[in-house]
Design an enzyme around this catalytic site. Sequence first.
Site, PDB file in Angstrom:
ATOM      1  N   HIS A 186      -8.694   7.516  -2.129  1.00 39.39           N
ATOM      2  CA  HIS A 186      -8.462   6.760  -0.890  1.00 39.39           C
ATOM      3  C   HIS A 186      -9.720   5.934  -0.626  1.00 39.39           C
ATOM      4  O   HIS A 186     -10.400   6.110   0.384  1.00 39.39           O
ATOM      5  CB  HIS A 186      -8.117   7.712   0.257  1.00 39.39           C
ATOM      6  CG  HIS A 186      -7.401   7.067   1.416  1.00 39.39           C
ATOM      7  ND1 HIS A 186      -6.213   7.551   1.928  1.00 39.39           N
ATOM      8  CD2 HIS A 186      -7.711   5.988   2.179  1.00 39.39           C
ATOM      9  CE1 HIS A 186      -5.823   6.793   2.956  1.00 39.39           C
ATOM     10  NE2 HIS A 186      -6.720   5.846   3.127  1.00 39.39           N
ATOM     11  N   TYR A 190       3.401  -0.019   8.469  1.00 38.14           N
ATOM     12  CA  TYR A 190       2.876  -0.259   9.816  1.00 38.14           C
ATOM     13  C   TYR A 190       3.561  -1.407  10.528  1.00 38.14           C
ATOM     14  O   TYR A 190       3.837  -1.344  11.709  1.00 38.14           O
ATOM     15  CB  TYR A 190       1.356  -0.512   9.756  1.00 38.14           C
ATOM     16  CG  TYR A 190       0.596   0.740   9.418  1.00 38.14           C
ATOM     17  CD1 TYR A 190       0.255   1.653  10.409  1.00 38.14           C
ATOM     18  CD2 TYR A 190       0.251   1.042   8.100  1.00 38.14           C
ATOM     19  CE1 TYR A 190      -0.412   2.824  10.109  1.00 38.14           C
ATOM     20  CE2 TYR A 190      -0.419   2.224   7.789  1.00 38.14           C
ATOM     21  CZ  TYR A 190      -0.751   3.105   8.794  1.00 38.14           C
ATOM     22  OH  TYR A 190      -1.397   4.271   8.508  1.00 38.14           O
ATOM     23  N   ASN A 229       3.420   3.458   2.757  1.00 38.05           N
ATOM     24  CA  ASN A 229       2.784   3.378   4.070  1.00 38.05           C
ATOM     25  C   ASN A 229       3.368   2.174   4.781  1.00 38.05           C
ATOM     26  O   ASN A 229       3.370   1.066   4.224  1.00 38.05           O
ATOM     27  CB  ASN A 229       1.267   3.191   3.946  1.00 38.05           C
ATOM     28  CG  ASN A 229       0.591   4.405   3.343  1.00 38.05           C
ATOM     29  OD1 ASN A 229       1.198   5.479   3.227  1.00 38.05           O
ATOM     30  ND2 ASN A 229      -0.669   4.249   2.964  1.00 38.05           N
ATOM     31  N   ARG A 257      -1.597  15.797   4.478  1.00 37.80           N
ATOM     32  CA  ARG A 257      -2.093  14.853   3.469  1.00 37.80           C
ATOM     33  C   ARG A 257      -3.552  14.532   3.798  1.00 37.80           C
ATOM     34  O   ARG A 257      -3.857  14.072   4.901  1.00 37.80           O
ATOM     35  CB  ARG A 257      -1.249  13.567   3.493  1.00 37.80           C
ATOM     36  CG  ARG A 257      -1.778  12.507   2.577  1.00 37.80           C
ATOM     37  CD  ARG A 257      -0.907  11.253   2.486  1.00 37.80           C
ATOM     38  NE  ARG A 257      -1.584  10.300   1.635  1.00 37.80           N
ATOM     39  CZ  ARG A 257      -1.905   9.042   1.970  1.00 37.80           C
ATOM     40  NH1 ARG A 257      -1.540   8.544   3.127  1.00 37.80           N
ATOM     41  NH2 ARG A 257      -2.568   8.283   1.134  1.00 37.80           N
ATOM     42  N   GLU A 315       2.301   7.288   5.361  1.00 40.37           N
ATOM     43  CA  GLU A 315       1.584   6.896   6.579  1.00 40.37           C
ATOM     44  C   GLU A 315       2.511   6.047   7.434  1.00 40.37           C
ATOM     45  O   GLU A 315       3.212   5.168   6.921  1.00 40.37           O
ATOM     46  CB  GLU A 315       0.347   6.027   6.281  1.00 40.37           C
ATOM     47  CG  GLU A 315      -0.813   6.761   5.685  1.00 40.37           C
ATOM     48  CD  GLU A 315      -1.993   5.846   5.377  1.00 40.37           C
ATOM     49  OE1 GLU A 315      -2.155   4.795   6.044  1.00 40.37           O
ATOM     50  OE2 GLU A 315      -2.742   6.185   4.455  1.00 40.37           O
ATOM     51  N   GLU A 332      -2.694   2.857  -1.654  1.00 40.57           N
ATOM     52  CA  GLU A 332      -2.667   1.429  -1.373  1.00 40.57           C
ATOM     53  C   GLU A 332      -3.475   0.569  -2.348  1.00 40.57           C
ATOM     54  O   GLU A 332      -4.496  -0.044  -1.973  1.00 40.57           O
ATOM     55  CB  GLU A 332      -3.143   1.165   0.062  1.00 40.57           C
ATOM     56  CG  GLU A 332      -2.340   1.924   1.104  1.00 40.57           C
ATOM     57  CD  GLU A 332      -2.620   1.472   2.530  1.00 40.57           C
ATOM     58  OE1 GLU A 332      -3.612   0.765   2.764  1.00 40.57           O
ATOM     59  OE2 GLU A 332      -1.831   1.832   3.424  1.00 40.57           O
TER      60      GLU A 332
HETATM   61  C1  FCB Z   1      -3.925   2.205   5.948  1.00 40.38           C
HETATM   62  C2  FCB Z   1      -4.950   3.136   5.325  1.00 40.38           C
HETATM   63  C3  FCB Z   1      -5.429   4.216   6.253  1.00 40.38           C
HETATM   64  C4  FCB Z   1      -5.594   3.722   7.672  1.00 40.38           C
HETATM   65  C5  FCB Z   1      -4.368   2.985   8.127  1.00 40.38           C
HETATM   66  C6  FCB Z   1      -4.438   2.486   9.552  1.00 40.38           C
HETATM   67  O1  FCB Z   1      -3.969   0.979   5.300  1.00 40.38           O
HETATM   68  O2  FCB Z   1      -4.409   3.755   4.192  1.00 40.38           O
HETATM   69  O3  FCB Z   1      -6.614   4.744   5.717  1.00 40.38           O
HETATM   70  O4  FCB Z   1      -6.732   3.001   7.767  1.00 40.38           O
HETATM   71  O5  FCB Z   1      -4.118   1.897   7.292  1.00 40.38           O
END
Ligand code: FCB
Length: 457
Positions: free
Chosen positions: A121, A301, A299, A77, A361, A166
């Site tokens: 992006h 985290y 995504n 990607r 992600e 995002e």
């Molecule tokens: C996300 C973004 C990516 C990167 C990660 C850590 O929000 O999509 O570009 O910065 O965080």
Amino acid sequence: MSTLQFPPDFVWGTATSAFQIEGATSAGGRGESIWDRFCRTPGRIVNGDHADVACDHYHRFQEDVALLADLGIPAYRFSIAWPRILPNGHGKLNPQGLDFYSRLVDELLAHGITPWPTLYHWDLPQALQDQGGWPERGTAEAFVEYVDIVTQALGDRVQHWFTHNEPWCVAMMGHARGEHAPGCASGPAALAAAHHVLLSHGASVPVIRANCPGAEVGIVLNLTPAYPASESEADRQAARRFDGGFNRWFLDPIHGRGYPADMVDVYRQRGWLPEGVLPFVQGEDLDTIAEPCDFLAINYYTRAILRGGSEMEQGGEPATLPPPAHSECTDMGWEVYPEGLRDLLIRVHQDYRPARLLIAENGCSYSDAPGQDGRIRDERRIQYLRDHLAQARLAMAEGVPLQGYFAWSLLDNFEWQFGHGQRFGLVALDPATGRRLPKDSAAWFARLVASPATSIP
Ligand code: FCB
């Protein structure tokens, strides 16, 4: 020790984005982007860092594709920089820009790697920002023109497309909080930007389908599961409001439900929306945004923990608590909470039933210095990936149609307002030479990808 077993057709990849890795910001006829401008604005980026060189991927893309091939990673990607294709945002095409991505796609295919490009992006052409940027409807129209050009050129070879990355970040980080380019701090502008990003997504889906018959298309949302700090009604309301602003404001309209009524009320109280109308919504916009897609990409985290308080009055932002004292946090200060991924996948599946889901992600920032032997033993990253994949696997066992996983990121790169200090890569860069140094996590991920149906300790 957890074990991971994935179906043989599961999509495995790593992810990057153009601005974070390409460098060469004034080469090949590229126009200025809002992030070039933002990096030049004093005080915006930690250490005054910029991405003029970044990983120099623009010049080293063949080496990076060879690296992916050496690691045996089947999918990649990356994102396409709009200002390379249309330096002024619309109108005059820059053939050199298109040619760069065409060569990248050819290189990937020649190595048996499936390209999964993202069309946006965050690197909007500055020329469009000068005309108002995402808060203006014309930017959505320009996006469709750009997508038409790119997908006509690459559609014979690219079968998988992400429209936006995002939208929450584009809208809220860029226009309400001002921490991302273009650095604007206006709630009404943020909501208009969110709408035009979503509108441009929906409007571009049929264009992609027409140019790339049989291709699969979807959008990437950064979703953050919201947990109340306690069972109290106030904390539960705070979690619901966080979820409304962060997740449902985007999930609802793309699934044909329009904007969530509770959040419309909140934004009116906050003064971000006038009484009675959503000023940016015209005609059939909500139908356009709800154009059916082939997958929804997420995504993930970390999670958010919410506490109700006086901020909740007058439609304020609910308070997010710091991670619990016992939690592990990454260098970003983000709590490591793998269970949140399972909860999130199950919730999205149950509440929205997208045809398929992808993780576009997932990853972590840890700075691990090389040992005397030059090897980077990034055990914490391996643990992070393993634990998140184990939770994803659990969600699949509970019926979630998860189709693939992209690790963020292939390379240590330019991490937006945090500059070069945050390291998310499976592969490090020697700062002096730009040489690529795969970390232990790269080898671990490569082993997993090579035999996903066997148990990996
Ligand atoms: C996300 C973004 C990516 C990167 C990660 C850590 O929000 O999509 O570009 O910065 O965080």
